[in-house]
Design an enzyme around this catalytic site. Sequence first.
Site, PDB file in Angstrom:
ATOM      1  N   GLY A  45       0.649  -1.254  -0.068  1.00 61.52           N
ATOM      2  CA  GLY A  45      -0.083  -0.109  -0.043  1.00 61.52           C
ATOM      3  C   GLY A  45       0.744   1.288  -0.122  1.00 61.52           C
ATOM      4  CG  ASP A 103      -7.977  -0.189  10.067  1.00 57.54           C
ATOM      5  OD1 ASP A 103      -8.758   0.686  10.704  1.00 57.54           O
ATOM      6  OD2 ASP A 103      -8.191  -1.455   9.873  1.00 57.54           O
ATOM      7  CB  THR A 107       0.626  -3.352   9.821  1.00 55.89           C
ATOM      8  OG1 THR A 107      -0.500  -3.943   9.371  1.00 55.89           O
ATOM      9  CG2 THR A 107       1.679  -3.746   8.772  1.00 55.89           C
TER      10      THR A 107
HETATM   11  P1  IMP Z   1      -3.424  -2.234  10.507  1.00 60.05           P
HETATM   12  O1  IMP Z   1      -2.573  -3.281  10.743  1.00 60.05           O
HETATM   13  O2  IMP Z   1      -5.039  -2.639  10.827  1.00 60.05           O
HETATM   14  O3  IMP Z   1      -3.419  -0.915  11.048  1.00 60.05           O
HETATM   15  O4  IMP Z   1      -3.630  -1.947   9.001  1.00 60.05           O
HETATM   16  C1  IMP Z   1      -2.716  -1.473   8.069  1.00 60.05           C
HETATM   17  C2  IMP Z   1      -2.722  -2.048   6.753  1.00 60.05           C
HETATM   18  O5  IMP Z   1      -4.173  -2.336   6.376  1.00 60.05           O
HETATM   19  C3  IMP Z   1      -2.581  -1.045   5.828  1.00 60.05           C
HETATM   20  O6  IMP Z   1      -1.030  -0.671   5.626  1.00 60.05           O
HETATM   21  C4  IMP Z   1      -3.313  -1.181   4.797  1.00 60.05           C
HETATM   22  O7  IMP Z   1      -2.652  -2.036   3.752  1.00 60.05           O
HETATM   23  C5  IMP Z   1      -4.542  -2.096   5.252  1.00 60.05           C
HETATM   24  N1  IMP Z   1      -5.664  -0.940   5.309  1.00 60.05           N
HETATM   25  C6  IMP Z   1      -6.411  -0.720   6.426  1.00 60.05           C
HETATM   26  N2  IMP Z   1      -7.282  -0.016   6.154  1.00 60.05           N
HETATM   27  C7  IMP Z   1      -7.453   0.091   5.075  1.00 60.05           C
HETATM   28  C8  IMP Z   1      -8.503   0.852   4.165  1.00 60.05           C
HETATM   29  O8  IMP Z   1      -9.337   1.282   4.559  1.00 60.05           O
HETATM   30  N3  IMP Z   1      -8.197   0.449   2.682  1.00 60.05           N
HETATM   31  C9  IMP Z   1      -7.295  -0.110   2.183  1.00 60.05           C
HETATM   32  N4  IMP Z   1      -6.389  -0.799   3.040  1.00 60.05           N
HETATM   33  C10 IMP Z   1      -6.532  -0.861   4.439  1.00 60.05           C
END
Ligand code: IMP
Length: 175
Positions: A45, A103, A107
């Site tokens: 991303g 989010d 990650t």
């Molecule tokens: P986390 O581990 O939940 O913080 O998510 C991080 C990863 O999830 C980001 O680097 C994105 O690749 C993916 N992600 C989180 N939210 C979205 C969204 O709204 N659209 C697309 N990809 C997302």
Amino acid sequence: MQIVDRIFEPYIDQKTVENAIRSVANRINIDYENQSIVFLGILNGAFMFCSDLMKNIQLESDISFVKLSSYQGTKSGGTVHELIGLMQNLKGKNVVIVEDIVDTGLTLDKIFSMIDRDEPASVEVATLLFKPSAYKGSHIPKYIGIEIPDEFVVGYGMDYQGIGRNIPAIYKIKN
Ligand code: IMP
């Protein structure tokens, strides 16, 4: 706009994205004045944000990438998989992790656990988008482009089921 089986509507235009990136870059330029940094981009991303961010950086800087995956469809799967690991030793470096969107923060927590053993001199996070209401991690990003509510978005590097990364603006899912 239809992507696979869902409808998306315009959300953040290209100019607003560009301004947010310039403002993040300016803060990094000031905070790391006379120092060098290593950007650590999180694939897939963040590839577009990494590229545009670096064009606005006036410091000596290198870049490395790791590839992680947690998302299935429009929801975080809860487990972060390491698809391509860290290829560079970060000992003594000023590291700036570059994320497209933070989010849940799972990650980021995984990345910190991957790089802490290298003993970098410092580690901060730059993210284009941040969803504060979804965040439950332990590393709040220092450099945030734009805060958004807990909406699923695509474009500017971000995908829905692998599609939409090439869109230069950001769209959100229509419920
Ligand atoms: P986390 O581990 O939940 O913080 O998510 C991080 C990863 O999830 C980001 O680097 C994105 O690749 C993916 N992600 C989180 N939210 C979205 C969204 O709204 N659209 C697309 N990809 C997302």
